[in-house]
Design an enzyme around this catalytic site. Structure first.
Site, PDB file in Angstrom:
ATOM      1  N   LYS A  85      46.153  36.172 -55.365  1.00 50.09           N
ATOM      2  CA  LYS A  85      46.240  35.196 -54.359  1.00 50.09           C
ATOM      3  C   LYS A  85      45.952  33.861 -54.747  1.00 50.09           C
ATOM      4  O   LYS A  85      44.994  33.461 -55.189  1.00 50.09           O
ATOM      5  CB  LYS A  85      45.561  35.512 -53.128  1.00 50.09           C
ATOM      6  CG  LYS A  85      45.966  37.055 -52.429  1.00 50.09           C
ATOM      7  CD  LYS A  85      45.207  37.089 -51.012  1.00 50.09           C
ATOM      8  CE  LYS A  85      45.267  38.607 -50.492  1.00 50.09           C
ATOM      9  NZ  LYS A  85      46.754  38.901 -49.865  1.00 50.09           N
ATOM     10  N   ARG A 169      59.375  43.573 -36.525  1.00 44.41           N
ATOM     11  CA  ARG A 169      60.517  43.608 -35.469  1.00 44.41           C
ATOM     12  C   ARG A 169      61.249  42.357 -35.298  1.00 44.41           C
ATOM     13  O   ARG A 169      62.630  42.107 -35.075  1.00 44.41           O
ATOM     14  CB  ARG A 169      60.012  44.174 -34.166  1.00 44.41           C
ATOM     15  CG  ARG A 169      59.787  45.654 -34.198  1.00 44.41           C
ATOM     16  CD  ARG A 169      59.601  46.128 -32.731  1.00 44.41           C
ATOM     17  NE  ARG A 169      59.314  47.609 -32.632  1.00 44.41           N
ATOM     18  CZ  ARG A 169      60.354  48.513 -32.701  1.00 44.41           C
ATOM     19  NH1 ARG A 169      61.689  48.166 -32.814  1.00 44.41           N
ATOM     20  NH2 ARG A 169      59.974  49.761 -32.721  1.00 44.41           N
TER      21      ARG A 169
END
Lengths: 298, 208
Positions: A85, A169
């Site tokens: 990262k 979603r």
């Protein structure tokens, strides 16, 4: 082999590596022993970092790129791909990780952002990048900058899957919306969500993001991992969920199986049995805004 | 034509899309029972350590070994590693192809590359195939019965031994379906390993 590749070929190779991760689990590890446990469990890649997100939360302060020495130790310990990262916008950390030879860079909101306005111009790198997103516009902005892979942000280090579910979603619903849209609405919609219209056209044509999309942030159990696969994710990152649990080796193996057999409840029941305690976690809803990592990035 | 694709981990959807374009039925294979009634099997790219561990948990590895003794199998990248008789520093998995491979021999992702290939036996032989090599394995030894179908810098990258096919590159990431056609022709020709053989030489021309 040191072949030279042009930008089109680099993009094909880097998106292609993410395609090879699909159906797999990428695990956060903080040392060579954990990396070997992850590989033995069947992880398709590992994320090398000094502290898992739960510990970054606990420690507070500024979280930065890990020491290249520990990343190299992990690269030497395993044969599977190794990611690391860097901070959002910190292109020098990214250049260092590229020089170390990692297989993928995560420009990650889990670390303290270095730039509150701009992300890294990822297309100028040979090494591929994965970036987090909460919605379709954010995903396409990162892809426009050169990300070869996308993941949900979720809320890392909580063990609470609710934000990953929300982001998955939201992205999927955005894709369905674009697919149902008449073409004359695309330009205005691109402006509305802050995404390049060319990428929106691609999404409309493909019926999905033009790169691989993984779940991340709060996955702690085999059932969580299988849930994210049902929501249309291509695979799963597990950060603190494995090595903050009671029996990391066993849980790691179970989560790998859960991603493969996500549609087979009988197998899920079997692999969820006697796993020992999951990470204790913290409900994402109880975090104040300063502690919400998902809000980092623009 | 029903062709299985090992669907434990990796790029199996890309092969399914290629097969759909060639009017072949793609069947995802996750458990030993899924191998029944298949005309061939594709082992896709992905992480070989992940796939072989998952296959071992359900007995799918020995089921695939039995399947490959009779019927066509094509291993791509990680799938080629699964097929190999010898893997450097590791135990072999299926041992269906008499080669030795070295994993990640070209290096990390930044050493991944694209190269034009001429694969013998494909349609339009003068047209190069875009070879996409991603953390690819290197074939360091070929047994006597193994035909080399393509090379890059003197290294074998596409191989055939009877009804077993291997490639170190990823045709499923391109729009060129000639390798998939080639494998489907092997499936049509059937399992018949009679014409194959361990005693044929390197210079044999692929019949397709």
């Amino acid at each position: 082999m040191n072949q030279t590749t042009n930008a089109t070929e680099t993009s094909l190779l880097n998106k292609g590596l993410a395609q090879m991760f699909k159906g797999g689990v990428i695990m956060d590890v903080v040392n060579a022993d954990q990396a070997r446990i992850a590989q033995e469990a069947g992880a398709c890649a590992v994320m090398a970092l000094e502290r898992v997100p739960a510990d970054i939360r606990a420690a507070g302060g500024v979280a930065r790129m890990s020491d290249p020495g520990m990343i190299r130790e992990i690269m030497a310990a395993v044969s599977i791909p190794v990611m690391a990262k860097c901070r959002i916008g910190h292109f020098v950390e990214a250049r260092i990780l590229e020089a170390v030879g990692v297989d993928y860079i995560d420009e990650s909101e889990v670390l303290t952002p270095a730039d509150e306005e701009f992300h890294i111009d990822k297309a100028t790198f040979r090494v591929p990048f994965v970036c987090g997103c909460r919605n379709l516009g954010e995903a396409l902005r990162r892809i426009a900058e050169g990300a070869a892979m996308i993941r949900t942000k979720g809320e890392a280090g909580t063990g609470d899957v609710v934000e990953a579910v929300r982001h998955a979603r939201t992205v999927q619903s955005g894709i369905r919306h674009v697919c149902a849209m008449p073409s004359e609405e695309l330009v205005s919609y691109a402006k509305e969500i802050g995404a390049p219209v060319e990428l929106l056209r691609q999404v409309r044509e493909l019926g999905r993001l033009p790169v691989v999309n993984f779940a991340a942030g709060g996955v702690a159990t085999p059932a969580d991992a299988a849930l994210m696969m049902h929501l249309g994710m291509d695979g799963v990152f597990v950060g603190s969920g494995i090595f903050k649990s009671g029996d990391p080796a066993k849980r790691a193996k179970a989560i790998v199986q859960a991603v493969t057999h996500f549609n087979d409840p009988a197998i899920l029941a079997e692999i969820s049995t006697n796993l020992g305690p999951a990470m204790s976690g913290v409900a994402a809803r109880t975090l104040d805004s300063a502690n919400q990592m998902a809000a980092r990035g623009w | 034509m029903r062709v299985g694709i090992l669907a434990l981990q990796g790029a199996f959807a890309e092969h399914a899309a290629m097969l759909a374009g060639l009017d072949a039925e793609a069947v995802p294979v996750r458990l030993p029972a899924h191998l029944e009634g298949l005309d061939g099997l594709i082992l896709p790219g992905g992480e070989s350590t992940s796939m072989r561990r998952l296959a071992g948990l359900t007995g799918l590895d020995s089921a695939m070994r039995a399947f490959g003794a009779e019927r066509p199998v094509w291993g791509v990248c990680a799938g080629l590693i699964l097929l190999a008789a010898c893997i450097r520093d590791e135990d072999p998995c299926l041992g269906l192809l008499d080669i030795t491979v070295e994993r990640n021999a070209y290096g990390h992702q930044q050493e991944s590359f694209v190269a034009d290939l001429y694969v013998s036996g494909l349609e339009k032989p003068g047209m190069p195939l875009q070879g996409v090599f991603i953390r690819a394995p290197r074939v360091t030894r070929c047994g006597g019965g193994v035909q080399v179908l393509a090379q890059v810098q003197g290294q074998p990258v596409a191989l055939r031994q009877g009804h077993i096919l291997g490639s170190a590159f990823h045709p499923e990431l391109t729009t060129d379906n000639r390798m998939h056609r080639y494998f489907l022709n092997m499936c049509v020709a059937g399992s018949a390993p009679k014409e194959t053989s361990r005693d044929r030489g390197h210079d044999e021309v692929a019949s397709g």
